[in-house]
Design a protein around this motif. Structure first.
Motif, PDB file in Angstrom:
ATOM      1  N   CYS A 182     -75.777 -57.302  19.486  1.00 38.78           N
ATOM      2  CA  CYS A 182     -75.409 -57.382  20.901  1.00 38.78           C
ATOM      3  C   CYS A 182     -76.602 -57.634  21.805  1.00 38.78           C
ATOM      4  N   GLN A 183     -77.809 -57.523  21.259  1.00 38.29           N
ATOM      5  CA  GLN A 183     -79.001 -57.793  22.053  1.00 38.29           C
ATOM      6  C   GLN A 183     -79.285 -59.289  22.177  1.00 38.29           C
ATOM      7  N   LEU A 184     -78.497 -60.100  21.496  1.00 39.49           N
ATOM      8  CA  LEU A 184     -78.649 -61.552  21.602  1.00 39.49           C
ATOM      9  C   LEU A 184     -77.960 -62.023  22.880  1.00 39.49           C
ATOM     10  N   GLN A 185     -78.598 -61.800  24.003  1.00 39.28           N
ATOM     11  CA  GLN A 185     -77.975 -62.071  25.290  1.00 39.28           C
ATOM     12  C   GLN A 185     -77.747 -63.551  25.547  1.00 39.28           C
ATOM     13  N   SER A 186     -78.434 -64.419  24.792  1.00 40.89           N
ATOM     14  CA  SER A 186     -78.270 -65.865  24.976  1.00 40.89           C
ATOM     15  C   SER A 186     -77.233 -66.455  24.029  1.00 40.89           C
ATOM     16  N   ILE A 187     -76.614 -65.617  23.202  1.00 41.03           N
ATOM     17  CA  ILE A 187     -75.678 -66.140  22.206  1.00 41.03           C
ATOM     18  C   ILE A 187     -74.471 -66.776  22.894  1.00 41.03           C
ATOM     19  N   GLN A 188     -74.097 -67.961  22.433  1.00 39.83           N
ATOM     20  CA  GLN A 188     -72.894 -68.600  22.964  1.00 39.83           C
ATOM     21  C   GLN A 188     -71.971 -69.074  21.844  1.00 39.83           C
ATOM     22  N   ILE A 189     -72.486 -69.154  20.631  1.00 39.47           N
ATOM     23  CA  ILE A 189     -71.645 -69.436  19.463  1.00 39.47           C
ATOM     24  C   ILE A 189     -71.998 -68.417  18.388  1.00 39.47           C
ATOM     25  N   LEU A 190     -71.048 -67.548  18.074  1.00 35.06           N
ATOM     26  CA  LEU A 190     -71.239 -66.538  17.034  1.00 35.06           C
ATOM     27  C   LEU A 190     -70.125 -66.705  16.023  1.00 35.06           C
ATOM     28  N   ASP A 191     -70.467 -67.087  14.810  1.00 39.78           N
ATOM     29  CA  ASP A 191     -69.472 -67.324  13.770  1.00 39.78           C
ATOM     30  C   ASP A 191     -69.861 -66.545  12.516  1.00 39.78           C
ATOM     31  N   LEU A 192     -69.123 -65.452  12.271  1.00 42.52           N
ATOM     32  CA  LEU A 192     -69.332 -64.623  11.088  1.00 42.52           C
ATOM     33  C   LEU A 192     -68.110 -64.658  10.184  1.00 42.52           C
ATOM     34  N   SER A 193     -67.264 -65.641  10.335  1.00 43.60           N
ATOM     35  CA  SER A 193     -65.997 -65.699   9.625  1.00 43.60           C
ATOM     36  C   SER A 193     -66.183 -65.971   8.139  1.00 43.60           C
ATOM     37  N   GLY A 194     -65.167 -65.597   7.348  1.00 43.35           N
ATOM     38  CA  GLY A 194     -65.161 -65.912   5.934  1.00 43.35           C
ATOM     39  C   GLY A 194     -66.178 -65.136   5.116  1.00 43.35           C
ATOM     40  N   ASN A 195     -66.418 -63.858   5.486  1.00 46.05           N
ATOM     41  CA  ASN A 195     -67.312 -63.001   4.712  1.00 46.05           C
ATOM     42  C   ASN A 195     -66.529 -61.764   4.249  1.00 46.05           C
ATOM     43  N   HIS A 196     -67.237 -60.674   3.976  1.00 47.32           N
ATOM     44  CA  HIS A 196     -66.584 -59.421   3.570  1.00 47.32           C
ATOM     45  C   HIS A 196     -67.006 -58.298   4.509  1.00 47.32           C
ATOM     46  N   LEU A 197     -67.153 -58.632   5.785  1.00 44.91           N
ATOM     47  CA  LEU A 197     -67.592 -57.646   6.767  1.00 44.91           C
ATOM     48  C   LEU A 197     -66.501 -56.618   7.011  1.00 44.91           C
TER      49      LEU A 197
ATOM     50  N   ARG B 174     -71.003 -68.308   8.584  1.00 46.59           N
ATOM     51  CA  ARG B 174     -69.637 -68.419   8.097  1.00 46.59           C
ATOM     52  C   ARG B 174     -69.571 -68.795   6.612  1.00 46.59           C
ATOM     53  N   PHE B 175     -68.571 -68.234   5.953  1.00 48.65           N
ATOM     54  CA  PHE B 175     -68.288 -68.519   4.548  1.00 48.65           C
ATOM     55  C   PHE B 175     -69.501 -68.288   3.646  1.00 48.65           C
ATOM     56  N   ASN B 176     -69.951 -67.031   3.681  1.00 40.66           N
ATOM     57  CA  ASN B 176     -70.917 -66.531   2.721  1.00 40.66           C
ATOM     58  C   ASN B 176     -70.308 -65.291   2.069  1.00 40.66           C
ATOM     59  N   LYS B 177     -71.140 -64.378   1.616  1.00 41.82           N
ATOM     60  CA  LYS B 177     -70.638 -63.164   0.970  1.00 41.82           C
ATOM     61  C   LYS B 177     -71.248 -61.912   1.591  1.00 41.82           C
ATOM     62  N   PHE B 178     -71.532 -61.991   2.889  1.00 40.71           N
ATOM     63  CA  PHE B 178     -72.097 -60.838   3.580  1.00 40.71           C
ATOM     64  C   PHE B 178     -71.077 -59.707   3.629  1.00 40.71           C
ATOM     65  N   LEU B 179     -71.573 -58.480   3.563  1.00 38.22           N
ATOM     66  CA  LEU B 179     -70.692 -57.313   3.589  1.00 38.22           C
ATOM     67  C   LEU B 179     -71.285 -56.238   4.504  1.00 38.22           C
ATOM     68  N   GLY B 180     -70.557 -55.129   4.628  1.00 41.93           N
ATOM     69  CA  GLY B 180     -71.017 -54.054   5.502  1.00 41.93           C
ATOM     70  C   GLY B 180     -70.595 -54.291   6.935  1.00 41.93           C
ATOM     71  N   ASN B 181     -71.085 -53.459   7.832  1.00 39.79           N
ATOM     72  CA  ASN B 181     -70.730 -53.539   9.243  1.00 39.79           C
ATOM     73  C   ASN B 181     -71.471 -54.669   9.951  1.00 39.79           C
ATOM     74  N   ILE B 182     -70.899 -55.108  11.063  1.00 39.48           N
ATOM     75  CA  ILE B 182     -71.627 -55.995  11.967  1.00 39.48           C
ATOM     76  C   ILE B 182     -72.655 -55.123  12.690  1.00 39.48           C
ATOM     77  N   PRO B 183     -73.949 -55.396  12.558  1.00 39.32           N
ATOM     78  CA  PRO B 183     -74.948 -54.510  13.169  1.00 39.32           C
ATOM     79  C   PRO B 183     -74.851 -54.516  14.691  1.00 39.32           C
TER      80      PRO B 183
END
Length: 277
Positions: A64-79, A51-60
């Motif tokens: 979705c292969q992170l089957q154990s993910i329970q907290i995913l925060d990509l907010s505050g970028n340029h995705l 969160r809150f970086n300057k990443f851009l482009g699509n969400i790869p």
């Protein structure tokens, strides 16, 4: 590694850390694209915060292969681009059981408040994609994540309707879809989310009457503000237009409409509640 002055692209050396379960790079100035290998080289990742970086482009899609993910925060970028259709592959977010027990802490946004969690970290199941440049519909398969507690897709350019199956997301406590270009009616299934304590649908293009329920009428009017075609409690009632009676003479110049010039106020609706240990 959060809250530093880290810059440059995503560190490629992290692909060798296959045992990582928590990665928190939030609030730096990292840029470039989120790498495709993140979903294949880090199979045990359960918490990912960029969160809150300057990443851009699509969400790869490989994420979705992170089957154990329970907290995913990509907010505050340029995705940009669409939300991958495969988010329903997140197995932990479909299971009505406690998440994985993590050692350490992470900075997590919960009910519109950024806090550091330690002992209760394993209880949280959240997806935050807010404040990006995402487009397209909300994937219908989101409804399969019936263990998700918090979903924030606000401040993007999303279109289409609220997914009809949202009523199956029984554990949802936070839903923020504000400041998009979503449209259509508010589905009655939303009234079935009995744990919902934070709801923000403001500044979209929703229309029609807000479904009548104790749940949906219990929120402040600012929850629905900025949707000029939306009406019904807690918003004002829509102006009514009486149709002409075919058995009585009708004057086409006579107006039977009741005008209502009230403007809907647009403001954020925030509620913060402490987690019960």
């Amino acid at each position: 590694m959060r809250k530093n002055n880290l810059s440059g692209e995503f560190p490629a050396s992290l692909k060798n850390c296959r045992g990582l379960s928590v990665m928190d790079l939030g609030r730096n100035t990292l840029s470039g694209k989120i790498p495709e290998w993140i979903g294949t080289k880090l199979p045990y990742l359960g918490i990912l915060s960029l969160r809150f970086n300057k990443f851009l482009g699509n969400i790869p899609p490989s994420i979705c292969q992170l089957q154990s993910i329970q907290i995913l925060d990509l907010s505050g970028n340029h995705l940009s681009g669409r939300i991958p259709q495969c988010f329903s592959n997140f197995t932990i977010l479909q299971l009505l059981q406690d998440g994985i027990l993590y050692h350490g802490d992470a900075l997590v946004q919960w009910k519109n408040k950024e806090s550091e969690y330690q002992n209760t970290l394993w209880l949280l199941k959240t997806i935050y994609l807010s404040s990006n440049e995402l487009v397209g519909d909300i994937p219908k398969d989101f409804s399969r994540m019936n263990a998700l507690l918090s979903l924030n897709l606000s401040r993007n350019h999303l279109t289409g309707n609220i997914i009809e199956g949202i009523g199956t997301m029984k554990m949802l406590e936070v839903l923020d879809l504000s400041k998009n270009q979503l449209s259509g009616k508010i589905p009655i299934g939303l009234a079935n989310l009995t744990f919902l304590s934070v709801l923000v649908l403001s500044n979209n293009n929703f229309s029609g009457r807000i479904p009548s329920s104790t749940q949906l009428q219990g929120f402040d009017s600012s929850t629905y503000g900025g949707n000029i075609q939306l009406y019904g409690r807690p918003l004002p009632e829509c102006p009514t237009f009486a149709p002409p009676n075919p058995h009585v003479g009708y004057d086409s110049n006579a107006s039977t409409s009741q005008e209502n010039d009230d403007e809907f106020l647009s403001k954020e609706f925030y509620i913060s509640l402490a987690l019960v240990k």
